[in-house]
Design a protein around this motif. Structure first.
Motif, PDB file in Angstrom:
ATOM      1  N   VAL A 114      35.404 153.954 -41.373  1.00  0.00           N
ATOM      2  CA  VAL A 114      36.041 152.630 -41.349  1.00  0.00           C
ATOM      3  C   VAL A 114      35.083 151.573 -41.884  1.00  0.00           C
ATOM      4  CG1 VAL A 114      37.005 150.842 -39.849  1.00  0.00           C
ATOM      5  CG2 VAL A 114      37.601 153.251 -39.462  1.00  0.00           C
ATOM      6  N   ILE A 115      33.853 151.592 -41.408  1.00  0.00           N
ATOM      7  CA  ILE A 115      32.867 150.606 -41.862  1.00  0.00           C
ATOM      8  C   ILE A 115      32.630 150.752 -43.365  1.00  0.00           C
ATOM      9  CG2 ILE A 115      30.491 149.777 -41.613  1.00  0.00           C
ATOM     10  CD1 ILE A 115      32.454 149.380 -39.138  1.00  0.00           C
ATOM     11  N   ASP A 116      32.420 151.972 -43.826  1.00  0.00           N
ATOM     12  CA  ASP A 116      32.217 152.202 -45.266  1.00  0.00           C
ATOM     13  C   ASP A 116      33.434 151.763 -46.066  1.00  0.00           C
ATOM     14  OD1 ASP A 116      29.712 153.262 -44.717  1.00  0.00           O
ATOM     15  OD2 ASP A 116      30.376 155.355 -44.907  1.00  0.00           O
ATOM     16  N   GLY A 117      34.626 152.064 -45.566  1.00  0.00           N
ATOM     17  CA  GLY A 117      35.857 151.704 -46.262  1.00  0.00           C
ATOM     18  C   GLY A 117      36.048 150.201 -46.368  1.00  0.00           C
ATOM     19  N   LEU A 118      35.786 149.481 -45.283  1.00  0.00           N
ATOM     20  CA  LEU A 118      35.914 148.022 -45.317  1.00  0.00           C
ATOM     21  C   LEU A 118      34.916 147.418 -46.301  1.00  0.00           C
ATOM     22  CD1 LEU A 118      36.302 147.313 -41.500  1.00  0.00           C
ATOM     23  CD2 LEU A 118      38.053 146.937 -43.253  1.00  0.00           C
ATOM     24  N   ASN A 119      33.688 147.892 -46.234  1.00  0.00           N
ATOM     25  CA  ASN A 119      32.661 147.339 -47.120  1.00  0.00           C
ATOM     26  C   ASN A 119      32.891 147.716 -48.581  1.00  0.00           C
ATOM     27  OD1 ASN A 119      31.247 145.903 -45.156  1.00  0.00           O
ATOM     28  ND2 ASN A 119      30.137 147.737 -44.524  1.00  0.00           N
ATOM     29  N   SER A 120      33.337 148.936 -48.843  1.00  0.00           N
ATOM     30  CA  SER A 120      33.571 149.327 -50.235  1.00  0.00           C
ATOM     31  C   SER A 120      34.756 148.576 -50.840  1.00  0.00           C
ATOM     32  CB  SER A 120      33.776 150.838 -50.353  1.00  0.00           C
ATOM     33  OG  SER A 120      35.010 151.227 -49.784  1.00  0.00           O
ATOM     34  N   ARG A 121      35.674 148.141 -49.999  1.00  0.00           N
ATOM     35  CA  ARG A 121      36.827 147.355 -50.464  1.00  0.00           C
ATOM     36  C   ARG A 121      36.522 145.858 -50.455  1.00  0.00           C
ATOM     37  NH1 ARG A 121      38.488 152.017 -48.257  1.00  0.00           N
ATOM     38  NH2 ARG A 121      40.385 153.029 -48.991  1.00  0.00           N
ATOM     39  N   GLN A 122      35.315 145.513 -50.096  1.00  0.00           N
ATOM     40  CA  GLN A 122      34.831 144.135 -50.073  1.00  0.00           C
ATOM     41  C   GLN A 122      35.654 143.225 -49.175  1.00  0.00           C
ATOM     42  OE1 GLN A 122      34.245 142.943 -54.153  1.00  0.00           O
ATOM     43  NE2 GLN A 122      32.555 144.356 -54.407  1.00  0.00           N
ATOM     44  N   LEU A 123      36.196 143.794 -48.092  1.00  0.00           N
ATOM     45  CA  LEU A 123      36.839 142.973 -47.066  1.00  0.00           C
ATOM     46  C   LEU A 123      35.750 142.655 -46.051  1.00  0.00           C
ATOM     47  CD1 LEU A 123      39.376 141.712 -45.858  1.00  0.00           C
ATOM     48  CD2 LEU A 123      39.691 143.801 -44.562  1.00  0.00           C
ATOM     49  N   GLU A 157      44.854 150.635 -42.418  1.00  0.00           N
ATOM     50  CA  GLU A 157      45.836 151.710 -42.662  1.00  0.00           C
ATOM     51  C   GLU A 157      45.450 152.515 -43.890  1.00  0.00           C
ATOM     52  OE1 GLU A 157      49.720 149.991 -42.951  1.00  0.00           O
ATOM     53  OE2 GLU A 157      49.802 149.481 -40.814  1.00  0.00           O
ATOM     54  N   ASP A 158      45.041 151.831 -44.950  1.00  0.00           N
ATOM     55  CA  ASP A 158      44.641 152.503 -46.181  1.00  0.00           C
ATOM     56  C   ASP A 158      43.403 153.371 -45.946  1.00  0.00           C
ATOM     57  OD1 ASP A 158      45.010 152.838 -49.112  1.00  0.00           O
ATOM     58  OD2 ASP A 158      43.053 151.840 -49.216  1.00  0.00           O
ATOM     59  N   ILE A 159      42.446 152.852 -45.207  1.00  0.00           N
ATOM     60  CA  ILE A 159      41.232 153.614 -44.911  1.00  0.00           C
ATOM     61  C   ILE A 159      41.575 154.856 -44.096  1.00  0.00           C
ATOM     62  CG2 ILE A 159      39.072 153.575 -43.595  1.00  0.00           C
ATOM     63  CD1 ILE A 159      38.894 150.551 -44.445  1.00  0.00           C
ATOM     64  N   PHE A 160      42.402 154.708 -43.063  1.00  0.00           N
ATOM     65  CA  PHE A 160      42.776 155.856 -42.232  1.00  0.00           C
ATOM     66  C   PHE A 160      43.501 156.916 -43.049  1.00  0.00           C
ATOM     67  CE2 PHE A 160      42.956 152.834 -38.378  1.00  0.00           C
ATOM     68  CZ  PHE A 160      41.625 153.038 -38.096  1.00  0.00           C
ATOM     69  N   GLY A 203      39.294 158.422 -43.797  1.00  0.00           N
ATOM     70  CA  GLY A 203      38.959 159.102 -42.546  1.00  0.00           C
ATOM     71  C   GLY A 203      39.165 158.220 -41.341  1.00  0.00           C
ATOM     72  N   HIS A 204      38.848 158.785 -40.179  1.00  0.00           N
ATOM     73  CA  HIS A 204      39.104 158.109 -38.913  1.00  0.00           C
ATOM     74  C   HIS A 204      37.841 157.813 -38.113  1.00  0.00           C
ATOM     75  CE1 HIS A 204      42.958 160.190 -39.769  1.00  0.00           C
ATOM     76  NE2 HIS A 204      43.417 159.005 -39.452  1.00  0.00           N
ATOM     77  N   GLU A 205      36.716 158.286 -38.568  1.00  0.00           N
ATOM     78  CA  GLU A 205      35.464 158.022 -37.858  1.00  0.00           C
ATOM     79  C   GLU A 205      35.054 156.564 -38.086  1.00  0.00           C
ATOM     80  OE1 GLU A 205      34.017 160.208 -35.820  1.00  0.00           O
ATOM     81  OE2 GLU A 205      35.642 161.606 -36.330  1.00  0.00           O
ATOM     82  N   LEU A 206      34.324 156.012 -37.122  1.00  0.00           N
ATOM     83  CA  LEU A 206      33.891 154.622 -37.250  1.00  0.00           C
ATOM     84  C   LEU A 206      33.083 154.405 -38.521  1.00  0.00           C
ATOM     85  CD1 LEU A 206      33.824 151.783 -36.149  1.00  0.00           C
ATOM     86  CD2 LEU A 206      31.943 152.474 -34.645  1.00  0.00           C
ATOM     87  N   SER A 207      32.246 155.354 -38.865  1.00  0.00           N
ATOM     88  CA  SER A 207      31.456 155.219 -40.096  1.00  0.00           C
ATOM     89  C   SER A 207      32.368 155.184 -41.326  1.00  0.00           C
ATOM     90  CB  SER A 207      30.436 156.340 -40.218  1.00  0.00           C
ATOM     91  OG  SER A 207      31.079 157.600 -40.241  1.00  0.00           O
TER      92      SER A 207
END
Length: 75
Positions: A44-53, A31-34, A38-42
């Motif tokens: 989401v992937i960047d957001g998850l990794n930058s947040r260390q989840l 939800e935070d990433i969206f 942004g909403h693109e898969l890239s």
């Protein structure tokens, strides 16, 4: 003719268990990433990794691992 009454739909009616702490954290992070990234898969992937989840196995996310995890979770 009487109006058709639609059944009440519970937003969680298809769940077979309460979300695990991991599932809850993943959902909140997505939800935070969206909202912020942004909403693109890239995005989401960047957001998850930058947040260390990390993935359930502790690895950084890839497009393939994200798709597999969403499939596993039934999303």
């Amino acid at each position: 003719m009487p109006e058709t009454a639609w059944p009440y739909l519970d937003p969680h009616q298809t769940r077979d268990h309460e979300p695990t702490p991991y599932e809850t954290k993943l959902a909140r992070t997505l939800e935070d990433i969206f909202t912020k990234d942004g909403h693109e898969l890239s995005d989401v992937i960047d957001g998850l990794n930058s947040r260390q989840l990390r993935t359930p196995t502790g690895e950084p996310w890839t497009e393939e691992s994200f798709r597999a995890e969403m499939h596993r979770l039934g999303a």
